[in-house]
Structures are given as C-alpha cells and as structure tokens.
Enzyme design. Structure first.
Site, PDB file in Angstrom:
ATOM      1  N   VAL A   1      36.222  35.144  43.816  1.00 28.74           N
ATOM      2  CA  VAL A   1      34.885  35.634  43.475  1.00 28.74           C
ATOM      3  C   VAL A   1      34.444  34.925  42.205  1.00 28.74           C
ATOM      4  CG1 VAL A   1      33.510  37.631  42.788  1.00 28.74           C
ATOM      5  CG2 VAL A   1      35.227  37.870  44.581  1.00 28.74           C
TER       6      VAL A   1
ATOM      7  N   ALA B   1      35.387  34.431  36.821  1.00 23.82           N
ATOM      8  CA  ALA B   1      35.793  34.418  38.232  1.00 23.82           C
ATOM      9  C   ALA B   1      37.124  35.141  38.360  1.00 23.82           C
ATOM     10  CB  ALA B   1      35.936  32.980  38.734  1.00 23.82           C
ATOM     11  N   LYS B   2      37.496  35.456  39.557  1.00 22.85           N
ATOM     12  CA  LYS B   2      38.854  35.970  39.806  1.00 22.85           C
ATOM     13  C   LYS B   2      39.208  35.682  41.252  1.00 22.85           C
ATOM     14  CE  LYS B   2      41.572  38.645  37.373  1.00 22.85           C
ATOM     15  NZ  LYS B   2      41.770  38.413  35.998  1.00 22.85           N
ATOM     16  N   GLY B   3      40.488  35.438  41.485  1.00 24.44           N
ATOM     17  CA  GLY B   3      40.949  35.194  42.848  1.00 24.44           C
ATOM     18  C   GLY B   3      42.111  36.103  43.171  1.00 24.44           C
TER      19      GLY B   3
END
Ligand code: GLU
Length: 441
Positions: free
Chosen positions: A81, A126-128
């Site tokens: 995201v 962001a983050k994954g």
C-alpha cells in the site's frame, strides 16, 4: 458495542461517506483516520488534504505461487500500500505475518506518511505485507517466496520510487534477497544504485552501521528528551515490555546500558517477571536460540493478567497493533506508555489512560528511529559512502530530538494530546508542501 460519538469519529464518517467508502467504528483504519482528522481539524487545513490523506494513492494486491520443499505448491497473498509521496519516494517496511489484512497494511502505510513527515524526512509512506508464517517455512522456502514477491512487485518498487525495509517477521537477510532479485532485473547502468531499493540490508551488502538497533536507539533518544520534563530520569526507571523482537530487545539492551530495570516481558510464548530486573542481553541470547521468552531460566513465569498489572514507570508495547485494549488499560499501572510498536493502543484504552493521567508517547515519534536510519542507509548507498556508527547515532539523535520538540510545541499550541500533536506537526508540514507544489494538474 457502542458506536463512537466523538467529533473525530464523525469527521471520519463524513469523509468516508464522501469517498463512498464505509468502515465500522472498530476498524483500525477508521480509527487511525479519525485521529489524523482530529489533528487536521485542529489546524484547519484545506478539505482536499483531508480527502487525500484519508485514502492511500495505490493499493497493490498480488499472489505468489511458490513450490515448497516437499514438492507441493502454495499461493501466498501479498500487499503493498503506497499511501502518499508528496514529500518523496514511498517508504516503509514489509511484514511477514499469517494474519495480515489489507486494512492493517493501509493503516501502517498512513502511519508511515505521518512518521516521515513528523521527522521531516524526504519520504512518503507505504507498507507491504505477505500473508505467511515465517517461522513455519524453511530458509530455502523463505528465499523463494521473497524472490517471487520482489518479482511480483516489479517496477512498483525502486530506489527513487518506493523503498521497502524490514518490519515484523522480516530482517536483513530478507532485504538482501530482495535487493539481489531487484538488481538482477535492473539495467546494467543502474545496478550500482539499485541496491538502494530496500533499506535495512546487512552491513556487508550496503547496510548502515546502527540500522539494526535504530528503532530502539531512537526511542531512547526520545525518552532522554521528554522524561526530564515529566520529572523522570532514564537511569532510575522500571519498565515492562511487550515483544522481544528487534525493537523490543534493542530497546531493552539500550535501556539497560542506561541503568533502567526490565521487570516483566511478554511475547507470543508467555510472560516472565523478575522483581530486581531481567538481564536484557542474556534474554536476547535466549530468544535468539529458542524463539521466545518462555523458558528463560532467571525469571518467574507469570500470567498475562499479572504482566499487565505489575506496577512500573514505563509500559512499552513493542509488538503488534492493538495489544493494549481497554481491559488491559484497566490493569496497567504505569506513569508513561511508550509506543514502540505501530498503533499498539486502542482508542478506548488511550482515552482511559489519558483520563487516569498516564502520558502516552505516540508511535510515530517513538519508533521513527528505524526509518530515519533507513534514510541514512539510502543516502549512503546513493553517495557510495560508509558512515561510522557514531556519525549515524549523532545524526539520529538530532532527528529524534527535533521531532520530540515539535510534538511538545504543537501539544502546547493546540492544547492537545501528544498523539494529536504528532499528527498535527506532520500534517502542517504536508500541507505546506502541497501548497508549494500544488495538486497536479
Ligand atoms: N518498519 C519500520 C517502521 O515501521 C521501518 C520502516 C523503514 O525503515 O522504511 O517504521
């Protein structure tokens, strides 16, 4: 359960209504947007900024088919995201966890936007995540999954576009495999700088001195800056800790060097207690070998209830989101809650603790040390430089102290909690940059 009637929740409901997106009040993303909007409302920023911040720019979802050691196939679900990039490339960790959900990743991505903006880093948020239990697969499987995930992300990541890093369940080895995979796909003219696609790499392969301990180190610098104003001294404190992974164990080792006493720890394997203190270094060695705090010989086993109710000066959640709920908050007996994990406190718990006079040091301030030294690593990679640990630590200290001061000033200016102040300082900065850049087209 009752619905939330605060003006912040109403603002979030109105915004999501406008966006034709709906959440219930107990959803973590809804709750996080509510507190961000509370800060935005206190500043009176343009409505368009509230809309922009309430949704991520991109939500990428993918599935990685991977052959396991026994010949069977598994399909792993992945997310990245990308919340906002007005300040610079998207930045944030990738976590490996079996329970991960899209809304959690969206929340963490939003918090990265806030965290980088508060620290005034030239990054967005962001983050994954990958839905996998990293403890349940072999090293070879982990490597195949990681390479496949990196390939699936393709050009959605890059040293000038979106830069992942370690998070819960990932580490420098995983970053090394990600960087190697990405470099293999990179054009020959960009291979040297391509390693900057991820941070938190091993020292020998483009990593930075001080990155592994950075989140814990940053937290200690924040405590150094803020505790004296609360009449406390770092060397005379007792504390309890949830989680003994990278953040928890480094925080404990660094606080031990400064003379603080670790009284209780709880992780996924159990809770332990020692009235005169648990040796943080020895416990780190035990956890490295056994995978958890259970079975540590020099402490007593206690229940989770006893863990929460043990009186301490600082209570430090350093594990997953929402571990401190209202039930726990009613048990907790501390002066300051220090959020080392992202979003560890539920809104009800937060309100209860604030009413009781407990200070809450917000996550986007306390745990920004990790991404700050990630920024130093990325800078070193771009300039082909290697900084000494002293240089890294000193620059980290400056960033953390600057952020802590901004939070205090904002809390004073808006007469609000430190969480709202931390978001407000971030939003004010984002607002300035949006005003200077304008919103395309
Ligand atoms: N995963 C860490 C965080 O939540 C570090 C992110 C980074 O270094 O990009 O802040």
């Amino acid at each position: 359960m009752e619905s939330c009637n605060t003006p912040a929740c109403q603002s979030a409901r109105d915004i999501f209504h406008e966006l034709e997106d709906y959440y219930d009040d107990h959803n973590l993303y809804f709750q996080t947007v509510s507190s961000v909007l509370e800060a935005a409302n206190a500043l009176e920023v343009p409505h368009r900024l509230k809309l922009i911040l309430s949704q991520p720019k991109n939500e990428i979802m993918f599935h990685c088919p991977v052959q396991m050691d026994d010949g069977t196939w598994q399909l792993f679900k992945g997310y990245r995201v990308q919340h906002n990039n007005v300040l610079g490339p998207y930045k944030g960790g990738i976590r490996y966890h079996p329970e991960v959900k899209l809304d959690e990743v969206k929340t963490l991505a939003l918090l990265m936007t806030m965290k980088c903006a508060l620290a005034r880093l030239p990054y967005g948020g962001a983050k994954g995540a990958l839905k996998i239990d990293p403890r349940a697969v072999s090293r070879a499987e982990l490597q195949r999954v990681t390479r496949r995930l990196t390939a699936a992300l393709g050009n959605n990541i890059g040293p000038d576009y979106d830069i992942p890093a370690p998070d819960v369940g990932t580490n420098c080895q995983i970053m090394a495999w990600m960087a190697d995979t990405y470099i293999n796909f990179a054009e020959s003219s960009t291979k040297v700088t391509a390693r900057g696609v991820v941070t938190g790499k091993p020292l020998e392969f483009g990593g930075s001195a001080g990155r592994e301990k950075a989140t814990g180190q940053g937290l200690v610098y924040v405590l150094d800056e803020l505790l004296p104003g609360m009449g406390m001294e770092i060397g005379k404190l007792s504390y309890s800790l949830i989680g003994y992974g990278n953040v928890g164990s480094w925080t404990a080792r660094l606080l031990q060097q400064r003379g603080s006493t670790l009284i209780t720890v709880m992780d996924h394997t159990g809770a332990i207690f020692h009235e005169t203190g648990i040796d943080a270094q020895k416990l780190a060695e035990h956890v490295k070998v056994t995978g958890g705090v259970a079975g540590y010989p020099d402490a007593e086993v206690i229940s989770s209830e006893t863990f929460y109710s043990t009186p301490v000066d600082l209570f430090i959640p350093a594990a997953l989101e929402q571990m401190v709920d209202l039930e726990h908050a009613k048990l907790i007996s501390c002066k300051v809650l220090v959020e080392a994990a992202n979003a560890p406190t539920t809104p009800h718990a937060e309100q209860y603790l604030l009413d009781k006079g407990v200070a809450i040091l917000p996550a986007i301030l306390c745990n920004a040390g990790g991404v700050t030294v990630s920024y130093f690593e990325w800078k070193q990679n771009r300039q082909s430089e290697t900084w000494d640990e002293e240089v890294v630590d000193e620059r980290l200290r400056k960033v953390m102290v600057g952020s802590a001061k901004r939070v205090l000033e904002m809390a004073d200016r808006l007469k609000c909690s430190m969480r709202v102040a931390s978001y407000a300082s971030a939003i004010e900065h984002l607002d300035k940059v949006y005003k200077m850049r304008g919103v395309f087209p």
